[in-house]
Write a protein that holds these residues in place. Structure first.
Motif, PDB file in Angstrom:
ATOM      1  N   LEU A 143       0.906  -1.233  -0.048  1.00 36.75           N
ATOM      2  CA  LEU A 143       0.024  -0.023  -0.045  1.00 36.75           C
ATOM      3  C   LEU A 143       0.846   1.138   0.105  1.00 36.75           C
ATOM      4  O   LEU A 143       0.631   2.194  -0.741  1.00 36.75           O
ATOM      5  N   THR A 144       2.063   1.139   0.615  1.00 29.62           N
ATOM      6  CA  THR A 144       2.792   2.359   0.699  1.00 29.62           C
ATOM      7  C   THR A 144       3.398   2.759  -0.623  1.00 29.62           C
ATOM      8  O   THR A 144       3.717   3.776  -1.130  1.00 29.62           O
ATOM      9  N   LEU A 147       0.590   4.256  -3.068  1.00 31.86           N
ATOM     10  CA  LEU A 147       0.386   5.692  -2.562  1.00 31.86           C
ATOM     11  C   LEU A 147       1.614   6.613  -3.301  1.00 31.86           C
ATOM     12  O   LEU A 147       1.356   7.614  -3.419  1.00 31.86           O
ATOM     13  N   ASP A 148       2.907   5.968  -3.060  1.00 33.35           N
ATOM     14  CA  ASP A 148       3.956   6.695  -3.542  1.00 33.35           C
ATOM     15  C   ASP A 148       3.766   7.044  -5.202  1.00 33.35           C
ATOM     16  O   ASP A 148       3.934   8.046  -5.795  1.00 33.35           O
ATOM     17  N   LEU A 150       0.585   6.633  -6.853  1.00 37.08           N
ATOM     18  CA  LEU A 150      -0.431   7.593  -7.043  1.00 37.08           C
ATOM     19  C   LEU A 150      -0.300   8.974  -6.714  1.00 37.08           C
ATOM     20  O   LEU A 150      -0.790  10.010  -7.236  1.00 37.08           O
ATOM     21  N   ALA A 151       0.746   9.350  -6.100  1.00 44.28           N
ATOM     22  CA  ALA A 151       0.978  11.009  -5.520  1.00 44.28           C
ATOM     23  C   ALA A 151       1.266  11.841  -6.927  1.00 44.28           C
ATOM     24  O   ALA A 151       1.159  12.980  -6.805  1.00 44.28           O
ATOM     25  N   VAL A 166      -5.076   0.632  -4.978  1.00 44.11           N
ATOM     26  CA  VAL A 166      -4.865   1.387  -3.519  1.00 44.11           C
ATOM     27  C   VAL A 166      -6.122   0.898  -2.915  1.00 44.11           C
ATOM     28  O   VAL A 166      -6.240   0.538  -1.623  1.00 44.11           O
ATOM     29  N   ARG A 220      -5.503   9.049  -0.834  1.00 48.50           N
ATOM     30  CA  ARG A 220      -4.136   8.994  -0.427  1.00 48.50           C
ATOM     31  C   ARG A 220      -4.391   9.120   1.336  1.00 48.50           C
ATOM     32  O   ARG A 220      -3.919   8.584   1.780  1.00 48.50           O
ATOM     33  N   ALA A 223      -6.183   6.329   2.822  1.00 52.29           N
ATOM     34  CA  ALA A 223      -5.301   5.139   2.924  1.00 52.29           C
ATOM     35  C   ALA A 223      -4.358   5.153   4.017  1.00 52.29           C
ATOM     36  O   ALA A 223      -3.767   4.174   4.619  1.00 52.29           O
ATOM     37  N   TYR A 224      -3.842   6.557   4.038  1.00 52.07           N
ATOM     38  CA  TYR A 224      -2.862   6.668   5.174  1.00 52.07           C
ATOM     39  C   TYR A 224      -3.538   6.507   6.423  1.00 52.07           C
ATOM     40  O   TYR A 224      -2.745   6.086   7.398  1.00 52.07           O
TER      41      TYR A 224
END
Length: 249
Positions: A143-144, A147-148, A150-151, A166, A220, A223-224
């Motif tokens: 997931l991390t 997300l990186d 997706l940013a 995600v 994001r 998810a965080y």
């Protein structure tokens, strides 16, 4: 097709019962499950029918058409069903348990289906096994990494593809943290909101924001929030030994 839910359910149950009597006359018991039994049927919904076979028969799955309607028939012996229940618990989806637990009886002269439904309900109430530390950290790392990505994706096709991953990964991680059942396809949002009504809904709405407005920030952030529940993002320090033949992704 009649749009009244009660009439639709009655028609579906009657049709499923006729299917069992005509196509599976050897059935020890049978139930109708899935969306149809739950009152969520549409004009194109198929029938999910679980059939208990006598010991010594052969467990199998078959798709067929009966009276113009598709039906998925899951036929199994007691031993076969025990294996399916075990596999569906291990996957944390509980698929066949839900079929039985949320079912309508079609054929049950000796009470076997009712007993199996009670067993399925008990297993669902107990919930899946907790995530192992390795499973949790694998999901944290995946997931991390997503997300990186997706940013800063500019390509809309890539952005949407990663957003779906995600959502799926966060949903599985959140369900695992809550010791709740997870789902795929149309069952993902249903199981996700059952696992966590607030954060689950936030994830779903945030995914829509990516699709409708090309804005990944809410997804994001949601998810965080999931990651914060399980130890936070994981990048440096992640290590796994490769074993040939194991599943990846």
């Amino acid at each position: 097709m009649d749009s009244d839910p009660a009439h639709m359910l009655t028609a579906a149950v009657d049709g499923a019962r006729r299917l069992v009597l005509e196509r599976r006359p050897q059935a020890v018991a049978a139930v109708l499950g899935g969306s149809t039994a739950g009152g969520r049927a549409t004009a194109t919904s198929d029938l999910d029918i679980a059939v208990l076979l006598a010991d010594g028969d052969v467990s199998h799955r078959e798709t067929l058409r009966h009276e113009g309607r598709l039906a998925e028939v899951f036929a199994h012996t007691r031993a076969g069903l025990a294996e399916i229940f075990a596999a569906d618990r291990a996957s944390r989806r509980g698929t066949m348990q839900f079929v039985y637990a949320e079912s309508v009886l079609l054929h049950d002269p000796h009470g076997h289906a009712a007993a199996l439904r009670a067993e399925a309900c008990a297993q669902l109430a107990e919930g899946p096994e907790p995530l192992t530390a390795e499973e949790r950290d694998d999901a944290r790392y995946r997931l991390t990494d997503l997300l990186d990505d997706l940013a800063d994706l500019g390509d809309r096709h890539e952005q949407l593809a990663v957003a779906e991953q995600v959502l799926s990964t966060a949903a599985g991680l959140l369900a695992g943290h809550r010791r709740a059942w997870r789902g795929g396809g149309k069952w993902l949002p249903r199981r996700l909101t059952a696992a966590d009504p607030v954060l689950g809904r936030t994830l779903l709405e945030a995914r829509l924001t990516v699709a409708e407005h090309a804005d990944p920030a809410p997804l994001r952030a949601a998810a965080y929030e999931v990651l914060a529940l399980v130890g936070g993002p994981l990048r440096e320090g992640y290590h796994r030994t490769w074993h040939g033949g194991e599943k990846r992704g």
